[in-house]
Design a protein around this motif. Structure first.
Motif: not given
Length: 521
Positions: A381-387
């Protein structure tokens, strides 16, 4: 172009169906909690067809469909070398890399480096791959994918960016790799069928009612300069595809790094039921790669005759969609979305795998299985939000973002190939040598680009690979590994013998490639 009601309905049916299928294949065994092996490696249960389809779905995204079609428009069939040489690379990976990985029960690429060299190179490369996957690969997939959706369907780019990223996250969040891999056969089928429909429509248009064979013959006769696989030195695109380097030079470095040392690609094979099953999947993927130019390059070449006055080459694929009737447009647009979603979901899952297993699980006390799965979902979740948040700031100012990313990730590619090849096949290679090759690859790439800017990118990768290899061998011989260093990768009992089915398939790939290059040299 605008989508009709029937087109929108088809895309909505696709989204609901693929989401529902992902949840269905993710269902666990009654009364048993999901383990990290279930989540990150699909319980080591993937069949060959899921492995092969998932390899292609992870690889092909919207920027490749639109970008390679645009390259077909500008350069011609020579751009297909990226696809066709990858087919042979897959055979090599299946024959010589996978037996070692699966014999040693490898689950991530940093884990292999730790077992072969030590913890320093594992940590360095884990952090490097996480940064690369989030801030380069994941951002580029959703950013360039959103551009493609905007150009094809007129959807606001920011809306497309957020929607693509969140949908890719949600459909695989519960099931992990199993949800991704077991739905990718649908994604790839849609991708291939959609692409073939576009190619059919373009050749029918050129054939003027005489059929697609006549259309192809007309295309070859009217734009013969677009049907050369090996570009001569006086070709204006020689710097992008420098002649024989696509066969015997730097393209091998890029392909071996991508198909043999790349977590989000190799992870599918590591989740196989068995080595023969993984090897069958790799052969299946190789034949799909042979087919890909027909799907994504041919429409761009056809656009040279149908739409000769395009201001930008990457407008070729969207322009060819205008030849399709409503309903079929929706199917092809769904294929485009499928390519974006499949690649994004694959990258998200691999980011979660590396962080959870190679960083989080290596700190402090041992973690229970349920906690590892929870952390994996939080990291995804954090990775896609950051991307999503960083895609526009990082890539919005580049007109040729994909080409820029390809070149600058190539600064590290030669060193990665060196440390894996030596780690797999030379027992005397040391951790210091691996660190030297990794750092040296980056430094040498920058130096050669500054001192020899006219050298084609692909040739620079080949040269840096040779220099980094020489550096690693020299360091290994001059500074042998101390007694405390241990190599935990077992190769003494690894058999490289393959089944007759794999051998026949591999020979078939070679024969097809020989025929293609002989016909279009």
């Amino acid at each position: 172009m605008q989508l009709s009601f029937i087109d929108v309905a088809i895309v909505c049916v696709y989204a609901v169906a693929i989401f529902g299928l992902a949840q269905w294949v993710s269902r666990g065994r009654a009364g048993q909690a999901q383990t990290s092996t279930d989540y990150f490696l699909a319980s080591h249960s993937l069949p060959w067809w899921a492995i092969g389809a998932s390899l292609i779905a992870a690889n092909i995204s919207a920027e490749q469909i639109v970008g390679m079609s645009g390259s077909g428009y500008a350069i011609g069939l020579a751009i297909a070398s990226y696809e066709w040489m990858a087919a042979l690379t897959l055979v090599i990976v299946g024959k010589w890399f996978l037996p070692i990985f699966l014999r040693n029960r490898i689950y991530t690429m940093p884990q292999f480096l730790e077992h072969r060299y030590g913890t320093r190179i594992r940590t360095l490369m884990a952090v490097f791959w996480l940064a690369l996957y989030i801030f380069v690969n994941l951002t580029s997939i959703i950013w360039l994918g959103s551009i493609a959706v905007n150009r094809v369907a007129g959807v606001d780019q920011t809306v497309a960016l957020v929607a693509l990223g969140l949908f890719a996250l949600l459909y695989q969040l519960w099931g992990g790799l199993r949800a991704v891999a077991l739905t990718d056969i649908v994604q790839v089928t849609l991708l291939v069928v959609g692409g073939l429909l576009v190619s059919y429509a373009t050749l029918e248009q050129i054939g003027a009612g005489a059929g697609i064979v006549a259309g192809f013959s007309t295309l070859v006769s009217r734009v013969p300069d677009h049907f050369h696989m090996i570009l001569s030195a006086d070709n204006p695109h020689y710097k992008e595809l420098p002649g024989l380097s696509v066969l015997v030079g730097g393209m091998w470095i890029a392909n071996l790094s991508y198909w043999g040392c790349n977590q989000y690609i190799v992870q599918r094979a590591l989740a196989a039921k068995s080595l023969p099953e993984a090897q069958k999947g790799v052969i299946f993927a190789a034949y799909l790669k042979l087919l890909m130019p027909l799907v994504i390059v041919l429409p761009g070449i056809a656009a040279v005759l149908i739409a000769p006055d395009l201001s930008r080459s990457d407008q070729a694929y969207p322009s060819m969609l205008r030849l399709l009737p409503h309903g079929i447009v929706g199917l092809v647009f769904a294929a485009l979305v499928a390519a974006i979603v499949a690649s994004t979901a694959s990258k998200i899952n691999s980011i979660a795998t590396i962080f959870t297993l190679d960083i989080y699980n290596k700190t402090g006390t041992p973690k229970d299985e349920q906690r590892l799965v929870r952390v994996g979902r939080m990291v995804a979740t954090a990775a896609i939000l950051l991307a999503i948040a960083t895609a526009r700031p990082l890539l919005g100012s580049f007109d040729q973002a994909f080409q820029y990313i390809q070149e600058y990730t190539g600064f590290f590619t030669p060193g990665i190939v060196v440390i894996f090849l030596l780690g797999l096949f030379w027992k005397r290679a040391t951790e210091l040598a691996a660190l030297s090759a990794t750092i040296g690859s980056f430094a040498l790439s920058i130096a050669i680009k500054a001192l020899w800017p006219e050298l084609p990118f692909m040739d620079r990768m080949g040269l840096v690979f040779l220099l980094a290899l020489a550096l690693a061998v020299a360091v290994s011989l001059l500074r042998p590994a101390p007694a405390r260093e241990s190599n935990r990768i077992e190769t003494h009992d690894v058999s490289y013998r393959t089944t007759s089915g794999f051998n026949v398939g591999a020979i078939g790939v070679v024969l097809v490639l020989v025929g293609l290059y002989a016909a279009w040299w």
